[in-house]
Write a protein that holds these residues in place. Structure first.
Motif, mmCIF file in Angstrom:
data_model
loop_
_atom_site.group_PDB
_atom_site.id
_atom_site.type_symbol
_atom_site.label_atom_id
_atom_site.label_comp_id
_atom_site.label_asym_id
_atom_site.label_seq_id
_atom_site.Cartn_x
_atom_site.Cartn_y
_atom_site.Cartn_z
ATOM 1 N N LYS A 111 9.095 -55.315 44.109
ATOM 2 C CA LYS A 111 8.650 -54.210 43.268
ATOM 3 C C LYS A 111 9.659 -53.061 43.301
ATOM 4 O O LYS A 111 10.049 -52.525 42.266
ATOM 5 N N TRP A 112 10.111 -52.683 44.475
ATOM 6 C CA TRP A 112 11.027 -51.548 44.630
ATOM 7 C C TRP A 112 12.397 -51.868 44.044
ATOM 8 O O TRP A 112 13.046 -51.020 43.464
ATOM 9 N N TRP A 113 12.825 -53.107 44.192
ATOM 10 C CA TRP A 113 14.112 -53.531 43.634
ATOM 11 C C TRP A 113 14.051 -53.469 42.108
ATOM 12 O O TRP A 113 14.965 -52.961 41.468
ATOM 13 N N ARG A 114 12.963 -53.991 41.525
ATOM 14 C CA ARG A 114 12.824 -53.981 40.065
ATOM 15 C C ARG A 114 12.782 -52.553 39.524
ATOM 16 O O ARG A 114 13.376 -52.251 38.491
ATOM 17 N N GLU A 115 12.080 -51.659 40.249
ATOM 18 C CA GLU A 115 12.034 -50.250 39.834
ATOM 19 C C GLU A 115 13.426 -49.620 39.886
ATOM 20 O O GLU A 115 13.813 -48.889 38.976
ATOM 21 N N ALA A 116 14.164 -49.915 40.929
ATOM 22 C CA ALA A 116 15.528 -49.393 41.051
ATOM 23 C C ALA A 116 16.410 -49.953 39.949
ATOM 24 O O ALA A 116 17.221 -49.226 39.357
ATOM 25 N N ILE A 148 21.031 -49.427 47.217
ATOM 26 C CA ILE A 148 19.591 -49.646 47.064
ATOM 27 C C ILE A 148 19.309 -50.970 47.756
ATOM 28 O O ILE A 148 19.622 -52.035 47.232
ATOM 29 N N ASP A 149 18.755 -50.884 48.942
ATOM 30 C CA ASP A 149 18.614 -52.068 49.796
ATOM 31 C C ASP A 149 17.173 -52.537 49.896
ATOM 32 O O ASP A 149 16.514 -52.364 50.916
ATOM 33 N N HIS A 150 16.690 -53.117 48.822
ATOM 34 C CA HIS A 150 15.372 -53.759 48.815
ATOM 35 C C HIS A 150 15.606 -55.227 48.458
ATOM 36 O O HIS A 150 16.567 -55.550 47.749
ATOM 37 N N PRO A 151 14.748 -56.123 48.928
ATOM 38 C CA PRO A 151 14.918 -57.535 48.568
ATOM 39 C C PRO A 151 14.906 -57.730 47.048
ATOM 40 O O PRO A 151 14.059 -57.162 46.353
ATOM 41 N N MET A 152 15.862 -58.486 46.552
ATOM 42 C CA MET A 152 15.979 -58.738 45.124
ATOM 43 C C MET A 152 14.670 -59.311 44.581
ATOM 44 O O MET A 152 14.099 -60.225 45.164
ATOM 45 N N GLY A 153 14.194 -58.726 43.495
ATOM 46 C CA GLY A 153 12.968 -59.186 42.868
ATOM 47 C C GLY A 153 11.714 -58.478 43.351
ATOM 48 O O GLY A 153 10.665 -58.592 42.722
#
Length: 107
Positions: free
Chosen positions: A93-98, A86-91
């Motif tokens: 919206k998408w990272w938090r959802e993941a 799961i490669d979204h920047p930490m913090g």
């Protein structure tokens, strides 16, 4: 070229299934990430890797089996595309959802 490698790789998968070294190619690939997605830990897109230890191990192992066109960067792109990473920047919206989805996972 690449088309011949697709045929080559498919034959190897079939052989691995036939000789009992794997039951499922999907399960085999997921074993490189311990059967659960890896949530990225970088905060800036400039920090995003193009390969990881896991993709390097996948590449090395697949090449040893005779697979073609499976370098570590290609393996990492595959891992991203099918949700192993799961490669979204930490913090974000998408990272938090993941992160929430992963915390709900069993196993």
């Amino acid at each position: 070229g690449k088309l011949n490698s697709v045929v080559n790789n498919a034959k190897i998968i079939q052989q691995m299934k036939s000789d009992g070294s794997i039951d499922s190619f999907g399960d085999y690939l997921w074993s490189f990430v311990d059967d659960k997605p890896i949530l990225s830990q970088w905060t800036d897109v400039k920090e995003a890797p193009n390969k990881t230890e896991e993709s390097e191990m996948m590449s090395k192992t697949l090449k040893k089996q005779g697979f073609k066109f499976v370098g570590p960067t290609t393996c990492y792109a595959f891992m991203q595309s099918c949700g192993m990473v799961i490669d979204h920047p930490m913090g974000s919206k998408w990272w938090r959802e993941a992160e929430k989805r992963l915390k709900k996972r069993t196993g």
